[in-house]
Design a protein around this motif. Structure first.
Motif, PDB file in Angstrom:
ATOM      1  N   UNK A   1     -11.345  24.524  14.763  1.00  0.00           N
ATOM      2  CA  UNK A   1     -10.971  25.910  15.048  1.00  0.00           C
ATOM      3  C   UNK A   1     -10.011  26.002  16.227  1.00  0.00           C
ATOM      4  N   UNK A   2      -9.181  27.057  16.261  1.00  0.00           N
ATOM      5  CA  UNK A   2      -8.284  27.249  17.402  1.00  0.00           C
ATOM      6  C   UNK A   2      -9.069  27.660  18.642  1.00  0.00           C
TER       7      UNK A   2
ATOM      8  N   UNK B   1     -12.999  29.574  19.822  1.00  0.00           N
ATOM      9  CA  UNK B   1     -14.044  28.832  20.532  1.00  0.00           C
ATOM     10  C   UNK B   1     -14.456  29.517  21.824  1.00  0.00           C
ATOM     11  N   UNK B   2     -13.674  30.501  22.254  1.00  0.00           N
ATOM     12  CA  UNK B   2     -14.018  31.219  23.474  1.00  0.00           C
ATOM     13  C   UNK B   2     -15.063  32.293  23.178  1.00  0.00           C
ATOM     14  N   UNK B   3     -16.047  32.406  24.056  1.00  0.00           N
ATOM     15  CA  UNK B   3     -17.082  33.424  23.875  1.00  0.00           C
ATOM     16  C   UNK B   3     -18.061  33.043  22.782  1.00  0.00           C
ATOM     17  N   UNK B   4     -18.736  34.043  22.267  1.00  0.00           N
ATOM     18  CA  UNK B   4     -19.756  33.823  21.243  1.00  0.00           C
ATOM     19  C   UNK B   4     -19.240  34.310  19.897  1.00  0.00           C
ATOM     20  N   UNK B   5     -18.389  33.520  19.295  1.00  0.00           N
ATOM     21  CA  UNK B   5     -17.881  33.848  17.971  1.00  0.00           C
ATOM     22  C   UNK B   5     -18.971  33.575  16.943  1.00  0.00           C
ATOM     23  N   UNK B   6     -19.377  34.602  16.211  1.00  0.00           N
ATOM     24  CA  UNK B   6     -20.512  34.485  15.285  1.00  0.00           C
ATOM     25  C   UNK B   6     -20.270  33.425  14.216  1.00  0.00           C
TER      26      UNK B   6
END
Length: 268
Positions: free
Chosen positions: A161-162, A166-171
């Motif tokens: 993934x880009x 990957x930043x934060x809480x990507x579901x």
């Protein structure tokens, strides 16, 4: 819309392969084959759109998900035959096939060895060869010696993934992380061995099924050049590049679905 006649089949070498159907049983069947480190849920986001046109057959490759995890190296021949035995057990003579990454290698194998079982092929974010073989030995050994999948999981996610996803809480990313952490190391190592040992650079020229090759412009696992070389090898193959990393079906879902559905619909 969802039909489950069975939940698993057992292969000739005694391995349980889990599967599920989604969609109208009167529509053409599309077999979906997964990447290493995922299970059949890697396609969840695409199921609603794809079932408008196809009956989906998803399965967990050996070593993954709800399928058995035999120890020792796997071979591409065995992974391909798992798919054939699944089709045999379900009484499916001929299907469309969409494979991504390792699933794309399995899809190539089907087109090479059992072309009569395949209608149209979509080979996404994949390659005909990922050598030299020696480069895989150390990662396989290190994984089998590791206490868990945490380091490997983060490596996969970074490759798939880009950075923005990957930043934060990507579901969506979190779902893939949970699957990776739940995957047994033996399954990933066994699949890496299959990747280590395969080379279809010449035999891919035997594929006669209508074929679409999809590559990710920013893919560092199976590069756009890998896709271009594969498309140049398969007679008459079409080639398209999406502005994605490795998981084109997730990151570029709209463009991915448009390309896949348009291509497969030509065979209707």
């Amino acid at each position: 819309m969802t039909s489950r006649t069975r939940t698993a089949i057992t292969t000739g070498d005694g391995v349980r392969i889990a599967y599920r159907f989604d969609g109208d049983e009167n529509k053409p069947v599309l077999l979906l084959s997964n990447s290493i480190g995922t299970d059949l849920h890697m396609w969840d986001g695409q199921v609603p759109a794809l079932t408008e046109h196809f009956r989906l057959l998803r399965y967990d490759a050996r070593g993954h998900g709800a399928s058995d995890v035999p120890s020792g190296p796997y071979s591409m021949d065995r992974l391909g035959r798992d798919a054939v035995e699944l089709l045999d057990a379900l009484g499916l003579r001929r299907v469309h096939v969409l494979g991504l990454s390792l699933g794309g290698v399995v899809a190539q194998w089907l087109g090479i060895h059992v072309p009569e079982r395949v209608d149209r092929l979509v080979l996404s974010n994949t390659a005909a060869y990922l050598g030299p073989a020696s480069q895989w030995d150390q990662p396989i050994a290190e994984l089998l010696e590791a206490p868990d999948m945490r380091v490997t999981a983060e490596m996969f996610l970074k490759n798939w993934f880009p950075a923005r996803m990957l930043r934060g809480d990507n579901e969506v990313v979190e779902g893939f992380r949970r699957t990776l952490l739940a995957t047994r190391r033996e399954g990933v190592a066994g699949s890496w061995a299959a990747v280590r040992d395969f080379d279809q650079r010449r035999t891919a020229a035997l594929i006669q099924n209508p074929t679409l090759v999809i590559a990710g412009e920013h893919d560092t696992v199976t590069s756009a050049d890998h896709g271009k070389e594969l498309a140049a090898t398969v007679p008459g193959a079409r080639f398209t590049v999406l502005p994605t990393v490795h998981m084109a079906n997730v990151e570029g879902q709209t463009e991915f679905l448009e390309a896949v559905v348009a291509f497969l619909a030509e065979g209707s």
